[in-house]
Every structure is written in structure tokens, then in C-alpha cells.
Design a protein around this motif. Structure first.
Motif, mmCIF file in Angstrom:
data_model
loop_
_atom_site.group_PDB
_atom_site.id
_atom_site.type_symbol
_atom_site.label_atom_id
_atom_site.label_comp_id
_atom_site.label_asym_id
_atom_site.label_seq_id
_atom_site.Cartn_x
_atom_site.Cartn_y
_atom_site.Cartn_z
ATOM 1 N N ARG A 1 31.031 -70.216 91.766
ATOM 2 C CA ARG A 1 30.722 -70.270 93.210
ATOM 3 C C ARG A 1 31.313 -69.079 94.123
ATOM 4 O O ARG A 1 30.918 -68.552 95.208
ATOM 5 C CB ARG A 1 31.402 -71.593 93.867
ATOM 6 C CG ARG A 1 32.737 -71.699 93.770
ATOM 7 C CD ARG A 1 33.024 -73.479 94.068
ATOM 8 N NE ARG A 1 34.606 -73.515 93.753
ATOM 9 C CZ ARG A 1 35.661 -73.312 94.827
ATOM 10 N NH1 ARG A 1 35.241 -72.812 96.168
ATOM 11 N NH2 ARG A 1 36.724 -73.628 94.644
ATOM 12 N N GLU A 2 32.165 -68.324 93.139
ATOM 13 C CA GLU A 2 32.851 -67.209 93.924
ATOM 14 C C GLU A 2 31.868 -65.977 93.923
ATOM 15 O O GLU A 2 31.377 -65.795 92.794
ATOM 16 C CB GLU A 2 34.034 -66.796 93.355
ATOM 17 C CG GLU A 2 34.644 -65.191 93.682
ATOM 18 C CD GLU A 2 34.886 -65.458 95.213
ATOM 19 O OE1 GLU A 2 34.400 -64.703 95.773
ATOM 20 O OE2 GLU A 2 35.619 -66.199 95.695
ATOM 21 N N ALA A 3 31.417 -65.539 95.092
ATOM 22 C CA ALA A 3 30.557 -64.401 95.019
ATOM 23 C C ALA A 3 30.651 -63.307 94.136
ATOM 24 O O ALA A 3 29.860 -62.774 93.521
ATOM 25 C CB ALA A 3 30.131 -63.857 96.519
ATOM 26 N N ALA A 4 31.954 -62.785 94.193
ATOM 27 C CA ALA A 4 32.414 -61.531 93.277
ATOM 28 C C ALA A 4 32.372 -62.033 91.844
ATOM 29 O O ALA A 4 32.265 -60.991 90.942
ATOM 30 C CB ALA A 4 34.088 -61.481 93.680
ATOM 31 N N PHE A 5 32.034 -63.217 91.496
ATOM 32 C CA PHE A 5 31.822 -63.482 89.624
ATOM 33 C C PHE A 5 30.371 -63.644 89.783
ATOM 34 O O PHE A 5 30.062 -63.927 88.588
ATOM 35 C CB PHE A 5 32.748 -64.734 89.530
ATOM 36 C CG PHE A 5 34.025 -64.465 89.762
ATOM 37 C CD1 PHE A 5 34.561 -63.142 89.705
ATOM 38 C CD2 PHE A 5 35.204 -65.443 90.099
ATOM 39 C CE1 PHE A 5 36.168 -63.140 89.821
ATOM 40 C CE2 PHE A 5 36.406 -65.381 90.292
ATOM 41 C CZ PHE A 5 37.027 -63.965 90.211
ATOM 42 N N ILE A 6 29.428 -63.645 90.566
ATOM 43 C CA ILE A 6 28.076 -63.765 90.312
ATOM 44 C C ILE A 6 27.436 -62.528 89.756
ATOM 45 O O ILE A 6 27.813 -61.309 90.523
ATOM 46 C CB ILE A 6 27.154 -64.464 91.595
ATOM 47 C CG1 ILE A 6 27.843 -65.881 91.928
ATOM 48 C CG2 ILE A 6 25.902 -64.350 91.344
ATOM 49 C CD1 ILE A 6 27.146 -66.425 93.123
ATOM 50 N N ALA A 7 26.626 -62.543 88.832
ATOM 51 C CA ALA A 7 26.201 -61.242 88.256
ATOM 52 C C ALA A 7 25.439 -60.293 89.092
ATOM 53 O O ALA A 7 24.415 -60.770 89.731
ATOM 54 C CB ALA A 7 25.425 -61.545 87.115
#
Length: 374
Positions: free
Chosen positions: A259-265
Motif C-alpha cells: 500500500r506504500e506508494a514508494a514500494f509499488i513497482a
């Protein structure tokens, strides 16, 4: 009757408010079994070129050696579950596969920032001393996470969670507070050995034991020299890390997408074209991977990986991307280019005689025609 939150309830609530998906508390100690595993790992040299594993051995095996005043450890975890099964990416031989954790921002900075937020609150509100650690510090974080009930160490040696599968980043807050601890998580692997059997390089001598020298994550990221010949074909199109043992874990069926944007590819880090990556010079490499953990590996090592993947692609047209790198300034890059060039059917001509580096010349002479795969 109004419920008064306990001290641990308040800490966990603050950690979740900071963005962590799982929180647990353990005493500042690890078990004898985990210490013995670490001792064997170091004694047998299974850490490869990661000399800091030996240098920090004593501090790593006992949290109180790292910080004698520590009494409790708050283990905080963030989910980085990928949007799709990374194993499917291995079918695209003209594209590079980057481990799921590295397809966006470097998690170290974000996790540490969140840990510091919680730690500052603890220091101010609970009148205690605190220190925060991510995995760059000599902390046995996976055994601590298991003791804190966040998950258990699977047979692949990584943490597994019933709620998040194998996709968790970990960080720790050490504190001088004596806190009630959570129950340690039970090992739920049972007789399953999918993670062991899927490994393309047989990097697990036994269950729960990893020989980093055979691991593609180590070889593509930490290893500074040429990729050993026996591991080049098994690399396939993996150019940074390897998710195989994580991705096949049955517990991933309960995992959710990060859910963390920085961890979405990022789109440009999901199956990038190998031929495009091969053409990056140092400046272009730094610009392309700004903010990514890939940047720390450096252009030469990364290009080495890309060239091995191109050699494994079986695509004769890939020679147009490989050939210019036969004259690269870096011997590491030239050596990998030679292997890919010969594997794709390139003709040596007078290039071996013009090569000044003995290791690269050895790549030319060792490149038998039986290596061809097209």
C-alpha cells in the motif's frame, strides 16, 4: 468502563500510525540455535565477499553487545507485496527481471525515517533511550522478528508471515524499556520445500541454511568480479536479485499488494528491455536508477548482469547490443560481453589478440562453440 491502553498498545499504535504493517516486541536477545547458525555461516565462509559479516560477527550474534543498555526490541515491518507473481517475468527472455523489492525507491531510507518518527515519540512520551536499525546494521533482524511474533524464518532463511507471506521489510527500535513481549511465531513450513527446490543455483545446502556464494541475489548485487561460469546460464534474465524462493512460498496467497506508494513497482523498472539497459553509460545509469537501490551496485556490475541475460536470451539480434561492449573501458564489462557474444554466435576474429586484460582473454579462449544456444 473506559479501556486504558497499555504501554505496548500505545507503542504499536504509534508504529502503525507511522505506516508499519506489522509490529511485535521481543527481548533484546536471540536464541542459541540462531547464534549457532550464524557461527556456522561465518566459519564456513558462506558470506562470500561480504566481509562485514565476519567483521561484525560478535556484535551481530548478541544485541546487548551492540548496545548493552538495550532491554527490548520493537520489530516493525512494512509490506512490499508485488502486484503480480514475479515468476511470470522469467518467461520474457528479452527483458530484465529486477527483484520486487528494488523496483522503486530504496526502502532503507523510508523505513529508517518511519522508525525515527516512532523512536522520537517514545523518547519524548515514555522517557526512555532508543536506537533505530535497518538491515545495514549488525542486527539479526529475522530471528528477532520471529521472537517478536511478526513471522517465522522459513526454510529459505527469510521471514514468512501468515498475513504478508515472504514480502516484508524489517526495521528495529532498541530501547532501554523493559516491555512485555509477544509470543514467538511458530514455524509453519511443515514438510513444504518449494523454496529449496526452486533455487536455480542450489544455494541452500540444507533447509534454513543459505550459502550466499551460490545465491543469485548475492552474485548479481554484492559480488564484484565476473559471474562464475556455472551460474551464468541459471541466471536466465535475472539482472538484479532473485525472487524465486520468496515467490513460490504458499503463504503468499494471503499477501496483499504493497500500500506504500514508494514500494509499488515503477513502470521503467518492471521488465525493462535488456538491449536498452546495455547501452547505458555511467551518467545514464545513475539517472535511470536515481533513488533506487540498484544505483549502489554501479554501472559496471549492473551491465555485467545485463550482458549475461542477453547471452541467455537466445536472440541473435541481441548481438547488436552486445558487440559495442566488447570494447568497453571496464574489463568486467568486456569479459561478460565476450561470453554473451560467443554464446549468441559471434565470431571472434582478431579481437582476442587485441585484448590486453588476461581475464578477458581467457573468456575468449574459453568460449567454445558448444556454448551456442541458437
Amino acid at each position: 468502563m473506559t479501556h486504558t491502553p497499555s504501554l505496548t498498545d500505545r507503542i504499536k499504535a504509534e508504529a502503525r500510525a507511522a505506516g508499519f504493517d506489522a509490529v511485535g516486541i521481543a527481548r533484546a536477545e536471540v536464541g542459541a540455535r540462531e547464534q549457532a547458525r550464524l557461527d556456522a555461516f561465518v566459519a564456513e565462509g558462506q558470506y562470500g565477499e561480504m566481509g562485514w559479516m565476519a567483521d561484525t560477527h560478535e556484535r551481530r550474534r548478541d544485541p546487548k553487545t551492540l548496545w548493552p543498555e538495550a532491554r527490548s526490541v520493537i520489530v516493525c515491518a512494512m509490506n512490499y507485496g508485488p502486484e503480480h507473481d514475479p515468476m511470470a517475468d522469467l518467461q520474457h527472455s528479452d527483458r530484465g527481471v529486477i527483484a520486487a523489492y528494488a523496483r522503486n525507491r530504496d526502502y532503507h531510507d523510508l523505513v529508517k525515517k518511519r522508525l525515527k518518527r516512532v523512536a522520537r515519540w517514545m523518547h519524548a512520551e515514555l522517557d526512555c533511550q532508543v536506537k533505530v536499525f535497518v538491515d545495514t546494521a549488525p542486527v539479526m533482524e529475522k530471528p528477532l522478528a520471529a521472537r517478536a511474533g511478526v513471522g517465522w524464518q522459513g526454510k529459505h532463511s527469510n521471514l514468512v508471515s501468515r498475513e504478508h507471506g515472504s514480502w516484508l521489510f524489517l526495521g528495529e527500535i532498541f530501547t532501554t524499556l523493559e516491555l512485555p513481549t509477544d509470543a514467538a511465531e511458530t514455524d509453519h513450513c511443515g514438510s513444504c520445500r518449494r523454496c529449496l527446490d526452486i533455487c536455480p543455483t542450489d544455494a541452500f545446502p540444507t533447509a534454513y541454511t543459505l550459502d550466499a556464494r551460490r545465491c543469485l541475489s548475492y552474485l548479481t548485487i554484492e559480488h564484484k568480479g565476473p559471474i562464475p561460469h556455472e551460474f551464468r546460464a541459471p541466471m536466465g534474465n535475472r539482472i538484479y536479485g532473485c525472487d524465486d524462493c520468496l515467490a513460490v512460498c504458499p503463504w503468499n496467497k494471503f499477501a496483499e499488494t504493497a500500500r506504500e506508494a514508494a514500494f509499488i513497482a515503477r513502470d521503467d523498472l518492471t521488465l525493462p528491455k535488456l538491449s536498452e539497459l546495455a547501452g547505458l553509460d555511467d551518467a545514464a545509469f545513475r539517472a535511470r536508477f536515481s533513488g533506487s537501490p540498484i544505483k549502489r551496485t554501479g554501472r559496471d556490475r549492473f551491465t555485467r548482469n545485463v550482458l549475461i541475460a542477453l547471452g541467455n536470451s537466445g536472440d541473435a539480434e541481441a548481438l547488436s547490443a552486445v558487440t559495442p561492449l566488447l570494447d568497453d573501458a571496464s574489463p568486467l564489462v568486456r569479459g561478460a560481453a565476450v561470453w554473451a557474444y560467443l554464446r549468441l554466435g559471434g565470431e571472434p576474429g582478431d579481437r582476442p589478440a587485441r585484448e590486453s586484460d588476461p581475464e578477458v582473454r581467457a573468456e575468449w579462449t574459453g568460449g567454445s562453440r558448444s556454448q551456442k544456444i541458437i
